[in-house]
Design a protein around this motif. Structure first.
Motif, PDB file in Angstrom:
ATOM      1  N   VAL A  28      17.016   8.928 120.399  1.00 30.47           N
ATOM      2  CA  VAL A  28      18.452   9.160 120.340  1.00 30.47           C
ATOM      3  C   VAL A  28      18.667  10.246 119.301  1.00 30.47           C
ATOM      4  O   VAL A  28      18.180  10.121 118.176  1.00 30.47           O
ATOM      5  CB  VAL A  28      19.189   7.863 119.928  1.00 30.47           C
ATOM      6  N   PRO A  29      19.374  11.331 119.625  1.00 31.84           N
ATOM      7  CA  PRO A  29      19.614  12.375 118.626  1.00 31.84           C
ATOM      8  C   PRO A  29      20.345  11.811 117.413  1.00 31.84           C
ATOM      9  O   PRO A  29      21.196  10.935 117.549  1.00 31.84           O
ATOM     10  CB  PRO A  29      20.483  13.395 119.364  1.00 31.84           C
ATOM     11  N   GLY A  30      20.017  12.306 116.218  1.00 30.95           N
ATOM     12  CA  GLY A  30      20.623  11.807 114.986  1.00 30.95           C
ATOM     13  C   GLY A  30      22.131  11.949 114.951  1.00 30.95           C
ATOM     14  O   GLY A  30      22.819  11.171 114.304  1.00 30.95           O
ATOM     15  N   ALA A  31      22.675  12.943 115.664  1.00 32.73           N
ATOM     16  CA  ALA A  31      24.123  13.124 115.687  1.00 32.73           C
ATOM     17  C   ALA A  31      24.806  11.987 116.436  1.00 32.73           C
ATOM     18  O   ALA A  31      26.003  11.788 116.310  1.00 32.73           O
ATOM     19  CB  ALA A  31      24.464  14.458 116.336  1.00 32.73           C
ATOM     20  N   ASP A  32      24.031  11.225 117.224  1.00 31.14           N
ATOM     21  CA  ASP A  32      24.597  10.116 117.979  1.00 31.14           C
ATOM     22  C   ASP A  32      24.607   8.816 117.190  1.00 31.14           C
ATOM     23  O   ASP A  32      24.880   7.766 117.741  1.00 31.14           O
ATOM     24  CB  ASP A  32      23.820   9.919 119.289  1.00 31.14           C
ATOM     25  N   ILE A  33      24.283   8.866 115.904  1.00 33.45           N
ATOM     26  CA  ILE A  33      24.284   7.676 115.049  1.00 33.45           C
ATOM     27  C   ILE A  33      25.182   7.966 113.853  1.00 33.45           C
ATOM     28  O   ILE A  33      24.976   8.937 113.139  1.00 33.45           O
ATOM     29  CB  ILE A  33      22.866   7.321 114.564  1.00 33.45           C
ATOM     30  N   VAL A  34      26.191   7.118 113.654  1.00 35.89           N
ATOM     31  CA  VAL A  34      27.153   7.322 112.582  1.00 35.89           C
ATOM     32  C   VAL A  34      27.158   6.089 111.685  1.00 35.89           C
ATOM     33  O   VAL A  34      27.196   4.961 112.173  1.00 35.89           O
ATOM     34  CB  VAL A  34      28.574   7.554 113.156  1.00 35.89           C
ATOM     35  N   VAL A  35      27.112   6.318 110.371  1.00 36.62           N
ATOM     36  CA  VAL A  35      27.180   5.220 109.400  1.00 36.62           C
ATOM     37  C   VAL A  35      28.512   5.326 108.670  1.00 36.62           C
ATOM     38  O   VAL A  35      28.889   6.393 108.193  1.00 36.62           O
ATOM     39  CB  VAL A  35      26.016   5.304 108.380  1.00 36.62           C
ATOM     40  N   SER A  36      29.234   4.206 108.592  1.00 35.66           N
ATOM     41  CA  SER A  36      30.497   4.184 107.869  1.00 35.66           C
ATOM     42  C   SER A  36      30.609   2.870 107.112  1.00 35.66           C
ATOM     43  O   SER A  36      30.155   1.842 107.583  1.00 35.66           O
ATOM     44  CB  SER A  36      31.670   4.349 108.841  1.00 35.66           C
ATOM     45  N   GLY A  37      31.190   2.951 105.936  1.00 33.67           N
ATOM     46  CA  GLY A  37      31.370   1.749 105.130  1.00 33.67           C
ATOM     47  C   GLY A  37      30.747   1.903 103.763  1.00 33.67           C
ATOM     48  O   GLY A  37      30.498   3.009 103.295  1.00 33.67           O
ATOM     49  N   ASN A  38      30.461   0.784 103.129  1.00 30.80           N
ATOM     50  CA  ASN A  38      29.997   0.754 101.746  1.00 30.80           C
ATOM     51  C   ASN A  38      28.518   0.368 101.701  1.00 30.80           C
ATOM     52  O   ASN A  38      28.182  -0.810 101.777  1.00 30.80           O
ATOM     53  CB  ASN A  38      30.858  -0.248 100.957  1.00 30.80           C
ATOM     54  N   VAL A  39      27.643   1.374 101.554  1.00 34.36           N
ATOM     55  CA  VAL A  39      26.203   1.118 101.468  1.00 34.36           C
ATOM     56  C   VAL A  39      25.874   0.896  99.997  1.00 34.36           C
ATOM     57  O   VAL A  39      25.428   1.796  99.284  1.00 34.36           O
ATOM     58  CB  VAL A  39      25.387   2.290 102.067  1.00 34.36           C
ATOM     59  N   ALA A  40      26.139  -0.311  99.520  1.00 32.30           N
ATOM     60  CA  ALA A  40      25.920  -0.689  98.131  1.00 32.30           C
ATOM     61  C   ALA A  40      25.527  -2.161  98.108  1.00 32.30           C
ATOM     62  O   ALA A  40      25.750  -2.882  99.075  1.00 32.30           O
ATOM     63  CB  ALA A  40      27.195  -0.471  97.317  1.00 32.30           C
ATOM     64  N   PRO A  41      24.924  -2.621  97.000  1.00 30.78           N
ATOM     65  CA  PRO A  41      24.583  -4.042  96.916  1.00 30.78           C
ATOM     66  C   PRO A  41      25.809  -4.906  97.211  1.00 30.78           C
ATOM     67  O   PRO A  41      26.873  -4.711  96.642  1.00 30.78           O
ATOM     68  CB  PRO A  41      24.118  -4.208  95.469  1.00 30.78           C
ATOM     69  N   GLY A  42      25.653  -5.832  98.157  1.00 40.29           N
ATOM     70  CA  GLY A  42      26.752  -6.703  98.554  1.00 40.29           C
ATOM     71  C   GLY A  42      27.750  -6.040  99.492  1.00 40.29           C
ATOM     72  O   GLY A  42      28.689  -6.684  99.938  1.00 40.29           O
TER      73      GLY A  42
END
Length: 180
Positions: A28-42
């Protein structure tokens, strides 16, 4: 002689166009994967494999790998891998809640069980104190940002250079044979 030179250049030119296609055949091309939110402990974040990432209504195996991943939950499911069905457009959304002691990098992998398409993204957990003070932090930069055409252009230049050297060596040997 001219046939050999033409053949070498044709092979080099074909390599420039065939190699990139083969390298990306089942991912899957990397542009087809989106990360959103808080990437932090907890923190909680969503990994979205966008429309067309997988076949419509295909079962997709999702996995989370990383340090302290045993304390993480995937969309309120108590396991670290799960199977979800892609939407009618081939998209899948995975919600990940990290443990409070999360550190380092985490990899989310989605594998289409029918198509065998594989999508992978790695995120880096930022320090708990990071952010704007209100608990809203941005995503960590977790990638290689050089455009693909530059990488493939450089690889093509190396292949073309090797082909030219081979042609010049053949010409030199042929001239040496004629002179002897």
């Amino acid at each position: 002689m001219l046939k050999k030179i033409t053949a070498v250049f044709a092979l080099a030119l074909a390599g420039l166009f065939v190699a990139p296609l083969a390298a990306n055949a089942s991912y899957v091309p990397g542009a087809d994967i989106v990360v959103s939110g808080n990437v932090a402990p907890g923190g909680t974040f969503d990994v979205t494999f966008t429309d067309g990432a997988f076949q419509p209504n295909e079962d997709v195996s999702l996995a989370l790998t990383g340090e302290n991943a045993t304390g993480a939950t995937l969309a309120a499911v108590d396991t670290k891998t799960l199977v979800k069905t892609a939407s009618a457009t081939g998209s899948v959304v995975l919600t990940v809640t990290l443990p409070t002691n999360a550190t380092g990098t985490y990899t989310v992998t989605g594998t289409g069980l029918s198509s065998q398409l594989i999508g992978t993204i790695t995120v880096t957990v930022k320090a708990a104190a990071a952010g704007d003070g209100a608990g809203n932090g941005g995503l960590a930069d977790t990638g290689f940002n050089t455009p693909a055409f530059l990488v493939w252009g450089a690889a093509g230049a190396v292949v073309l250079g090797a082909a030219l050297i081979a042609v010049f060596v053949m010409i030199r040997r042929q001239r040496a044979g004629v002179a002897a």
